[in-house]
Design a protein around this motif. Structure first.
Motif, PDB file in Angstrom:
ATOM      1  N   ARG A   9      39.306  47.913  39.583  1.00  0.00           N
ATOM      2  CA  ARG A   9      39.688  47.859  38.453  1.00  0.00           C
ATOM      3  C   ARG A   9      38.821  45.818  38.059  1.00  0.00           C
ATOM      4  O   ARG A   9      38.091  45.933  36.883  1.00  0.00           O
ATOM      5  CB  ARG A   9      40.795  46.841  37.817  1.00  0.00           C
ATOM      6  CG  ARG A   9      41.988  48.618  38.096  1.00  0.00           C
ATOM      7  CD  ARG A   9      42.122  49.123  36.941  1.00  0.00           C
ATOM      8  NE  ARG A   9      43.051  49.796  36.246  1.00  0.00           N
ATOM      9  CZ  ARG A   9      43.083  50.648  35.692  1.00  0.00           C
ATOM     10  NH1 ARG A   9      41.371  51.044  34.560  1.00  0.00           N
ATOM     11  NH2 ARG A   9      43.480  51.986  35.810  1.00  0.00           N
ATOM     12  N   CYS A  11      38.955  43.018  37.719  1.00  0.00           N
ATOM     13  CA  CYS A  11      39.633  42.652  36.680  1.00  0.00           C
ATOM     14  C   CYS A  11      39.272  40.653  36.035  1.00  0.00           C
ATOM     15  O   CYS A  11      39.147  39.811  35.391  1.00  0.00           O
ATOM     16  CB  CYS A  11      41.460  42.075  36.085  1.00  0.00           C
ATOM     17  SG  CYS A  11      42.968  41.865  37.043  1.00  0.00           S
ATOM     18  N   TYR A  22      45.532  42.831  36.133  1.00  0.00           N
ATOM     19  CA  TYR A  22      45.856  43.826  35.353  1.00  0.00           C
ATOM     20  C   TYR A  22      47.071  44.879  36.352  1.00  0.00           C
ATOM     21  O   TYR A  22      47.599  45.393  35.707  1.00  0.00           O
ATOM     22  CB  TYR A  22      44.461  44.912  35.870  1.00  0.00           C
ATOM     23  CG  TYR A  22      44.620  46.554  35.098  1.00  0.00           C
ATOM     24  CD1 TYR A  22      44.512  46.767  33.614  1.00  0.00           C
ATOM     25  CD2 TYR A  22      45.287  47.782  35.661  1.00  0.00           C
ATOM     26  CE1 TYR A  22      44.133  47.718  33.412  1.00  0.00           C
ATOM     27  CE2 TYR A  22      45.922  48.457  34.924  1.00  0.00           C
ATOM     28  CZ  TYR A  22      45.111  48.655  33.513  1.00  0.00           C
ATOM     29  OH  TYR A  22      45.054  50.039  33.029  1.00  0.00           O
TER      30      TYR A  22
END
Length: 300
Positions: A9, A11, A22
């Motif tokens: 991800r 993030c 996340y």
């Protein structure tokens, strides 16, 4: 943790400032259960159970997750790295065959010091990373010397299916690369004198309703790529939790016996001779462990 990019991800959340990535977690280890678990593959659970520690949060967004109350619901209790080491030893004292870290990916920077401390104190059980497979190759490489057994998923190869049901269109890309690194690290399954796995890779695939053809594609990819160097586990325990599936009516049912048989028959047809399969009746909520914050020896 200042800009977390542990998972695909990326993030970049400042988890060290108490913000949640996340995965839904900060930089504090959070677990929901630590106890002997008897429902893993026989080479993992054996007679005494696998010393399973369920971690809160998850980097995937599977809409059908059986452990939703801890993966997305936030249930769990914060512990320190030292307390985690104590749990390792407690599970060993209870006779568990190994330490099974379930969905621990997003906490590994804090788990590794706990493993180091345990090993310095003479701890000798294998460590398992029980993961959904959504990992970067670099992350897998960083676990060399710490993870003895990878118990990983290969959920889908179709990126559209991955996006719909796990909110991760790039899941197939990362899961393939992660598995390749796992097998490179542990190319051949190894067992102790009692037949319990010491090192190796077990790949699980969950058969889902209406996705028989996708399951066939996954198994074909795995066998054509890795042959008998991995252990196969073809799971039929899909358990729909209807309260989370209002927008996914097509998977709000159990798989049929015919669907599961078609997938397992295909596995044999393409040459997979050794694989774990599940008997009918494994798709009930009875097989979802209670996340009651109690572990071996009492309150965590």
């Amino acid at each position: 943790m200042e800009k977390c990019n542990l998972c695909p991800r990326g993030c970049n959340t400042s988890r060290s400032d108490g913000k949640k990535g996340y995965c839904g977690q900060t930089d504090k280890i959070k677990i929901a259960r630590a106890a002997a678990h008897y429902w893993e593959e026989p080479v993992i659970s054996g007679e005494n159970g696998s010393g399973t520690i369920f971690f809160s949060g998850c980097t995937l967004g599977c809409v059908y997750c059986q452990n939703n109350e801890i993966s997305h619901g936030g249930k769990g209790k914060e512990i320190t790295s030292d307390e985690l080491t104590e749990i390792f030893f407690r599970l060993k004292e209870d006779g568990c065959h190994n330490i099974n870290l379930v969905t621990a990916d997003h906490f590994m920077p804090f788990i590794i010091p706990a493993i180091d401390k345990a090993k310095k104190a003479g701890f000798d059980l294998p460590f398992i990373l029980n993961t959904g497979g959504y990992l970067t190759g670099e992350f897998v490489d960083s676990l060399r010397g710490y993870i003895d057994i990878f118990l990983t998923d290969m959920k889908y190869l179709d990126e559209n299916i991955a996006q719909r049901y796990s909110k991760a269109k790039d899941y197939p890309l990362y899961a393939k690369e992660a598995l390749a690194r796992m097998v490179k690290m542990h190319p051949v399954p190894e067992y102790d004198d009692d037949g319990m796995m010491k090192r190796g890779v077990v790949v699980r695939h969950l058969v889902m309703p209406g996705l028989v053809e996708e399951s066939k594609k996954v198994l074909h990819y795995l066998y054509s790529t890795y042959g008998d160097s991995i252990i196969y586990s073809i799971m039929g325990q899909y358990t729909p939790l209807s309260e989370h599936l209002a927008d996914y009516p097509e998977i709000d049912r159990r798989i049929t016996e015919e669907e599961y048989d078609e997938v397992t028959d295909y596995a044999w047809d393409i040459g997979i001779e050794d694989a774990y399969i599940q008997l009918p009746g494994s798709d009930t909520e009875d097989y979802i462990p209670p996340f009651d914050l109690t572990g071996t020896g009492g309150e965590l």
